[in-house]
Motif scaffolding. Structure first.
Motif, PDB file in Angstrom:
ATOM      1  N   LEU A   1       1.028  -1.068  -0.314  1.00  0.00           N
ATOM      2  CA  LEU A   1       0.019   0.050  -0.177  1.00  0.00           C
ATOM      3  C   LEU A   1       0.855   1.245  -0.015  1.00  0.00           C
ATOM      4  CD1 LEU A   1      -2.662   1.754   0.652  1.00  0.00           C
ATOM      5  CD2 LEU A   1      -2.272   1.262   2.940  1.00  0.00           C
ATOM      6  N   SER A   2       0.493   2.154  -0.945  1.00  0.00           N
ATOM      7  CA  SER A   2       1.142   3.704  -0.759  1.00  0.00           C
ATOM      8  C   SER A   2      -0.031   4.219   0.128  1.00  0.00           C
ATOM      9  CB  SER A   2       1.168   4.256  -2.120  1.00  0.00           C
ATOM     10  OG  SER A   2       1.914   3.400  -2.917  1.00  0.00           O
ATOM     11  N   PHE A   3       0.364   4.873   1.325  1.00  0.00           N
ATOM     12  CA  PHE A   3      -0.558   5.208   2.353  1.00  0.00           C
ATOM     13  C   PHE A   3      -0.310   6.821   2.208  1.00  0.00           C
ATOM     14  CE2 PHE A   3      -1.119   6.124   6.938  1.00  0.00           C
ATOM     15  CZ  PHE A   3      -2.436   6.209   7.105  1.00  0.00           C
ATOM     16  N   GLY A   4      -1.286   7.458   1.993  1.00  0.00           N
ATOM     17  CA  GLY A   4      -1.137   8.843   1.902  1.00  0.00           C
ATOM     18  C   GLY A   4      -1.243   9.744   3.079  1.00  0.00           C
ATOM     19  N   GLY A   5      -0.497  10.942   2.907  1.00  0.00           N
ATOM     20  CA  GLY A   5      -0.480  11.893   4.224  1.00  0.00           C
ATOM     21  C   GLY A   5      -0.719  13.113   3.677  1.00  0.00           C
ATOM     22  N   THR A   6      -0.105  13.458   2.414  1.00  0.00           N
ATOM     23  CA  THR A   6       0.178  14.891   2.162  1.00  0.00           C
ATOM     24  C   THR A   6      -1.154  15.399   1.574  1.00  0.00           C
ATOM     25  OG1 THR A   6       2.274  14.225   1.312  1.00  0.00           O
ATOM     26  CG2 THR A   6       1.325  16.297   0.543  1.00  0.00           C
ATOM     27  N   LYS A   7      -2.106  14.832   1.128  1.00  0.00           N
ATOM     28  CA  LYS A   7      -3.298  15.450   0.821  1.00  0.00           C
ATOM     29  C   LYS A   7      -4.190  15.590   1.730  1.00  0.00           C
ATOM     30  CE  LYS A   7      -2.968  13.200  -4.171  1.00  0.00           C
ATOM     31  NZ  LYS A   7      -2.793  14.503  -4.851  1.00  0.00           N
ATOM     32  N   ASN A   8      -3.742  14.834   2.846  1.00  0.00           N
ATOM     33  CA  ASN A   8      -4.745  14.885   4.145  1.00  0.00           C
ATOM     34  C   ASN A   8      -4.226  15.692   5.203  1.00  0.00           C
ATOM     35  OD1 ASN A   8      -7.389  14.179   5.114  1.00  0.00           O
ATOM     36  ND2 ASN A   8      -6.437  12.394   6.139  1.00  0.00           N
ATOM     37  N   GLY A   9      -3.358  16.566   4.970  1.00  0.00           N
ATOM     38  CA  GLY A   9      -2.958  17.379   6.005  1.00  0.00           C
ATOM     39  C   GLY A   9      -1.665  17.690   6.458  1.00  0.00           C
ATOM     40  N   CYS A  10      -0.581  16.511   5.817  1.00  0.00           N
ATOM     41  CA  CYS A  10       0.816  16.457   6.248  1.00  0.00           C
ATOM     42  C   CYS A  10       1.440  17.529   5.256  1.00  0.00           C
ATOM     43  CB  CYS A  10       1.415  15.157   6.008  1.00  0.00           C
ATOM     44  SG  CYS A  10       0.643  14.105   7.463  1.00  0.00           S
ATOM     45  N   MET A  11       2.698  17.988   5.596  1.00  0.00           N
ATOM     46  CA  MET A  11       3.629  18.792   4.679  1.00  0.00           C
ATOM     47  C   MET A  11       4.009  17.978   3.362  1.00  0.00           C
ATOM     48  SD  MET A  11       6.916  20.827   5.789  1.00  0.00           S
ATOM     49  CE  MET A  11       6.021  21.951   6.713  1.00  0.00           C
ATOM     50  N   GLY A  12       4.441  16.742   3.754  1.00  0.00           N
ATOM     51  CA  GLY A  12       5.043  15.900   2.732  1.00  0.00           C
ATOM     52  C   GLY A  12       5.485  14.762   3.002  1.00  0.00           C
ATOM     53  N   VAL A  13       4.693  13.752   3.147  1.00  0.00           N
ATOM     54  CA  VAL A  13       4.966  12.393   3.808  1.00  0.00           C
ATOM     55  C   VAL A  13       3.907  11.270   3.145  1.00  0.00           C
ATOM     56  CG1 VAL A  13       4.066  12.370   6.122  1.00  0.00           C
ATOM     57  CG2 VAL A  13       5.947  10.821   5.590  1.00  0.00           C
ATOM     58  N   GLU A  14       4.463  10.246   2.741  1.00  0.00           N
ATOM     59  CA  GLU A  14       3.627   9.152   2.346  1.00  0.00           C
ATOM     60  C   GLU A  14       4.462   7.749   3.006  1.00  0.00           C
ATOM     61  OE1 GLU A  14       0.980   9.916   0.072  1.00  0.00           O
ATOM     62  OE2 GLU A  14       1.804  11.968   0.660  1.00  0.00           O
ATOM     63  N   ALA A  15       3.552   6.833   3.473  1.00  0.00           N
ATOM     64  CA  ALA A  15       4.116   5.454   3.771  1.00  0.00           C
ATOM     65  C   ALA A  15       3.872   4.515   2.863  1.00  0.00           C
ATOM     66  CB  ALA A  15       3.487   5.251   5.299  1.00  0.00           C
ATOM     67  N   VAL A  16       4.837   3.761   2.710  1.00  0.00           N
ATOM     68  CA  VAL A  16       4.812   2.464   1.926  1.00  0.00           C
ATOM     69  C   VAL A  16       4.712   1.130   2.820  1.00  0.00           C
ATOM     70  CG1 VAL A  16       5.972   0.900   0.270  1.00  0.00           C
ATOM     71  CG2 VAL A  16       6.075   3.337  -0.035  1.00  0.00           C
ATOM     72  N   VAL A  17       3.834   0.611   2.766  1.00  0.00           N
ATOM     73  CA  VAL A  17       3.337  -0.600   3.736  1.00  0.00           C
ATOM     74  C   VAL A  17       3.288  -1.983   3.088  1.00  0.00           C
ATOM     75  CG1 VAL A  17       1.817  -1.393   5.569  1.00  0.00           C
ATOM     76  CG2 VAL A  17       1.998   0.898   5.217  1.00  0.00           C
ATOM     77  N   MET A  18       4.248  -2.675   3.259  1.00  0.00           N
ATOM     78  CA  MET A  18       4.395  -4.065   2.685  1.00  0.00           C
ATOM     79  C   MET A  18       4.041  -5.085   3.857  1.00  0.00           C
ATOM     80  SD  MET A  18       8.229  -3.760   0.950  1.00  0.00           S
ATOM     81  CE  MET A  18       8.087  -3.311  -0.893  1.00  0.00           C
ATOM     82  N   PHE A  19       2.886  -5.590   3.428  1.00  0.00           N
ATOM     83  CA  PHE A  19       2.186  -6.455   4.221  1.00  0.00           C
ATOM     84  C   PHE A  19       2.974  -7.914   4.673  1.00  0.00           C
ATOM     85  CE2 PHE A  19      -1.051  -3.631   3.175  1.00  0.00           C
ATOM     86  CZ  PHE A  19      -1.393  -3.012   4.307  1.00  0.00           C
ATOM     87  N   ASN A  20       3.698  -8.204   3.508  1.00  0.00           N
ATOM     88  CA  ASN A  20       4.572  -9.477   3.362  1.00  0.00           C
ATOM     89  C   ASN A  20       5.997  -8.696   3.342  1.00  0.00           C
ATOM     90  OD1 ASN A  20       6.126 -11.690   2.997  1.00  0.00           O
ATOM     91  ND2 ASN A  20       4.758 -12.633   1.647  1.00  0.00           N
ATOM     92  N   PRO A  21       6.670  -8.831   4.179  1.00  0.00           N
ATOM     93  CA  PRO A  21       7.961  -8.214   4.380  1.00  0.00           C
ATOM     94  C   PRO A  21       9.023  -8.688   3.610  1.00  0.00           C
ATOM     95  CG  PRO A  21       7.708  -9.456   6.388  1.00  0.00           C
ATOM     96  CD  PRO A  21       6.359  -9.619   5.540  1.00  0.00           C
ATOM     97  N   ASP A  22       8.691  -9.732   2.783  1.00  0.00           N
ATOM     98  CA  ASP A  22       9.549 -10.443   1.855  1.00  0.00           C
ATOM     99  C   ASP A  22      10.470  -9.435   0.938  1.00  0.00           C
ATOM    100  OD1 ASP A  22       9.106 -12.886   3.036  1.00  0.00           O
ATOM    101  OD2 ASP A  22       8.022 -13.679   1.425  1.00  0.00           O
ATOM    102  N   LYS A  23       9.769  -8.420   0.676  1.00  0.00           N
ATOM    103  CA  LYS A  23      10.573  -7.394  -0.258  1.00  0.00           C
ATOM    104  C   LYS A  23      11.132  -6.046   0.541  1.00  0.00           C
ATOM    105  CE  LYS A  23       9.251  -9.382  -4.315  1.00  0.00           C
ATOM    106  NZ  LYS A  23      10.194  -9.526  -5.329  1.00  0.00           N
ATOM    107  N   ALA A  24      11.273  -6.201   1.659  1.00  0.00           N
ATOM    108  CA  ALA A  24      11.478  -5.046   2.416  1.00  0.00           C
ATOM    109  C   ALA A  24      13.260  -4.671   1.975  1.00  0.00           C
ATOM    110  CB  ALA A  24      11.294  -5.298   4.098  1.00  0.00           C
TER     111      ALA A  24
END
Length: 348
Positions: free
Chosen positions: A198-221
């Motif tokens: 998941l690309s988990f958005g923050g910027t459009k919802n009130g942050c200055m500039g930050v997004e999270a990448v959430v890998m539910f299976n950490p094999d690609k971490a």
């Protein structure tokens, strides 16, 4: 009266305070800061995913292209909607970061259906060495047209992807807006429904500039870490990304702001429905609406300082009654007075 984009609004006071609080002393760099430890724990708790790998970047494009590059070799193709951000608004970023993987457009709408997806997947990966191999599906929640995939719609798409053994990426630049609209849990809208990353958005919802990448299976971490560094998206003073996301996730602030942004659009939409000359392309589900409005109405709004995105670049020429498709977007900070002023001007 800024309805052009939720990128144009201010930063949340809580986020600004968190940045100020983080701006003291010395701490670990490149993500080895204690604030990031809190962020990682919060994301895992919110998504009920204790093993998830969590990383921060500064832009939504970076989140999308780095995530997809981990799941799509250059010999493969990414399946996405024609209106997907990765196709329309990222300047071939996915192709660049995957070292040349192509995009295969699925259907002709902003939402992908299981039937159109199956047809598209079956049309690729069947020419041996001569054609692209089947890579990940990327879906956008909420879509670029402001529509939402229901939980059952996501599950129906991932049922198709599972039958072909391909992973699923979700572009969640407006993830929070979709989540509160569905009244769903983050886990149910992602990994429980078959989403891998998941690309988990923050910027459009009130942050200055930050997004999270959430890998539910950490094999690609580890691969993600390498790609983030190689792609020049690893911040040395990472604490300033961490501080934003930490504040965003504290006391459900991210959900509160999403609900407010959606409510602002609902107020605007209720008023526009009372104007006979205005019609909606889709019933607004989040903080975005696409409406058909007469040129004369748009000219009147623009003259009074309203900001919006109209499909016609030049509003000055043409028949007053011409219907022009216009995108309207609200954010958390929009005042009811500005919404009501926009409606008064539109009504004439």
């Amino acid at each position: 009266m800024y309805f052009g984009s939720d990128n144009t609004g201010p930063v949340l006071p809580q986020v600004m305070q968190a940045l100020n609080d983080a701006n003291t002393g010395y701490t670990g760099s490149y993500g080895a800061d204690p604030i990031m430890d809190r962020v990682r724990d919060k994301v895992r708790e919110i998504f009920e995913a204790p093993e998830a790998a969590v990383y921060l970047v500064a832009t939504g494009t970076a989140a999308n292209v780095l995530a997809l590059s981990c799941y799509c070799p250059p010999t493969h193709t990414i399946f996405c909607a024609p209106k997907a951000h990765i196709h329309v608004d990222e300047c071939n970023g996915p192709e660049f970061y995957t070292n040349g993987a192509k995009l295969t457009l699925v259907g002709d709408q902003d939402k992908i259906t299981p039937d159109t997806l199956r047809t598209a997947v079956e049309g690729e990966g069947n020419r041996g060495v001569h054609g692209p191999q089947r890579g990940p599906l990327s879906i956008t929640q909420a879509t670029e047209m402001g529509q939402i995939y229901t939980l059952s719609e996501i599950a129906a798409l991932t049922e198709v992807t599972k039958s072909f053994g391909i992973p699923v990426h979700m572009d969640g630049a407006r993830f929070a807006n979709a989540l509160v609209a569905l009244n769903a849990s983050p886990a149910d809208m992602t990994w429980r429904a078959g989403v891998d990353v998941l690309s988990f958005g923050g910027t459009k919802n009130g942050c200055m500039g930050v997004e999270a990448v959430v890998m539910f299976n950490p094999d690609k971490a580890w691969e993600f870490e390498l790609r983030r560094k190689r792609g020049a998206h690893l911040f040395s003073k990472h604490r300033y990304l961490s501080a934003q996301m930490d504040a965003y996730l504290t006391d459900d602030l991210w959900l509160t702001t999403a609900r407010q942004a959606n409510a602002n659009m609902a107020r605007l939409a209720d008023g526009l429905r009372k104007i006979d000359s205005v019609s909606f392309r889709f019933d607004p589900q989040v903080n975005m609406a696409f409406v058909d409005m007469p040129r004369a109405v748009l000219q009147r709004l623009a003259a009074q300082g309203a900001v919006f995105h109209a499909d016609t670049p030049d509003l000055s020429s043409g028949a007053a009654e011409d219907q022009i498709t216009t995108r309207l977007v609200s954010d958390w900070s929009m005042s009811e007075d500005n919404i009501d002023r926009f409606l008064t001007i539109a009504a004439g």
